[in-house]
Write an enzyme that holds these catalytic residues in place. Structure first.
Site, short mmCIF file in Angstrom:
data_model
loop_
_atom_site.label_atom_id
_atom_site.label_comp_id
_atom_site.label_asym_id
_atom_site.label_seq_id
_atom_site.Cartn_x
_atom_site.Cartn_y
_atom_site.Cartn_z
CB VAL A 1 -1.04 -0.01 1.25
CG1 VAL A 1 -2.01 -0.81 1.10
CG2 VAL A 1 -0.27 -0.08 2.67
CE1 TYR B 1 0.36 0.25 14.69
CE2 TYR B 1 -0.17 0.38 17.02
CZ TYR B 1 -0.50 -0.06 16.06
OH TYR B 1 -1.61 -0.51 15.94
#
Length: 256
Positions: free
Chosen positions: A64, A155
């Protein structure tokens, strides 16, 4: 199982395992035509075969972070199936390290997958959906994006960006009857989490014990919430970040 999503077209990124696979299976079982993508061909084919037992599915090997390839695939799916009704940006990247040892490469990788790819997916889907005057997008964030945690800075920051981006997208998409929401999972017992728990059972038990419901969630429980937000049952819900985390995001920790 109700086929209430028959005639709908859905895309799920990171659809080969965990939350993505559970979501794709639920969508297919309820009648939607589902397109999934993931990086690993072997895992992707296994997932496709599982989903095919429940309904209509196609699969694409996809990174992606390849902007042209990713957006082109979304447009191709919509073109071949006469539109796009539902989009789930679920692909994720996570690196664990103390901040003083976190590399710039790992920081950029987490942002590339968790924030930038979700931006590309949302932007491409929004163009298609806004032209049609309907559609729903769900981005998969994390409780670490709304609550701080050590050793997960890249993250956590990327998921925080995703959560706020989702709200911004909802403001622009709303006038065209397109909804954009985020799901905020806590600990989910995916294969990776189960593997970690088997290697560190004491830590895993303490982590589960710190959740108000005293357990991690199942991918299928997350899928139910995701499909709810995608469906017409949530027709007046947009711009929200819904925690599905056993109460963790609402918890004020007080040591016993």
């Amino acid at each position: 199982m109700s086929k209430d999503l028959a005639g709908k077209v859905a895309i799920v990124t990171g659809g080969s395992d965990g939350i993505g696979l559970a979501t794709a299976k639920l969508l297919a079982s309820r009648g939607a035509t589902v397109a999934i993508c993931a990086r690993r061909p072997d895992k992707l084919e296994e997932a496709r075969a599982e989903i095919a037992l429940l309904g209509t599915v196609e699969a694409k090997v996809m990174d992606v972070t390849d902007e042209a390839g990713f957006s082109g695939w979304i447009e191709d799916v919509a073109s071949r199936h006469g539109g796009l009704d539902m989009m789930v940006n679920n692909a994720m990247s996570v690196h664990y390290a103390p901040l003083t040892k976190l590399t710039t490469e790992h920081w950029r990788k987490d942002f590339a997958v968790n924030a930038e790819a979700a931006f590309v997916g949302t932007r491409t889907a929004m163009k298609i959906m806004m032209a049609a005057g309907k559609g729903s997008i769900v981005n998969i964030s994390s409780t670490t994006g709304i609550r701080a945690a050590p050793y997960m800075a890249s993250y956590s920051a990327s998921k925080a960006a995703l959560t706020h981006f989702t709200a911004c997208a909802a403001m622009e998409a709303g006038p065209a009857n397109v909804r954009v929401n985020a799901i905020v999972p806590g600990q989910v017992m995916t294969a990776a989490t189960e593997d970690w728990a088997s290697k560190a059972p004491e830590t895993a038990a303490k982590t589960a014990g710190a959740i108000p419901m005293m357990r991690g969630g199942q991918p299928e429980e997350l899928a139910e919430a995701i499909v709810f937000l995608l469906s017409d049952a949530a027709s007046y819900i947009t711009g929200v970040a819904l925690p599905v985390d056993g109460g963790k995001a609402a918890q004020l920790y007080l040591p016993s």
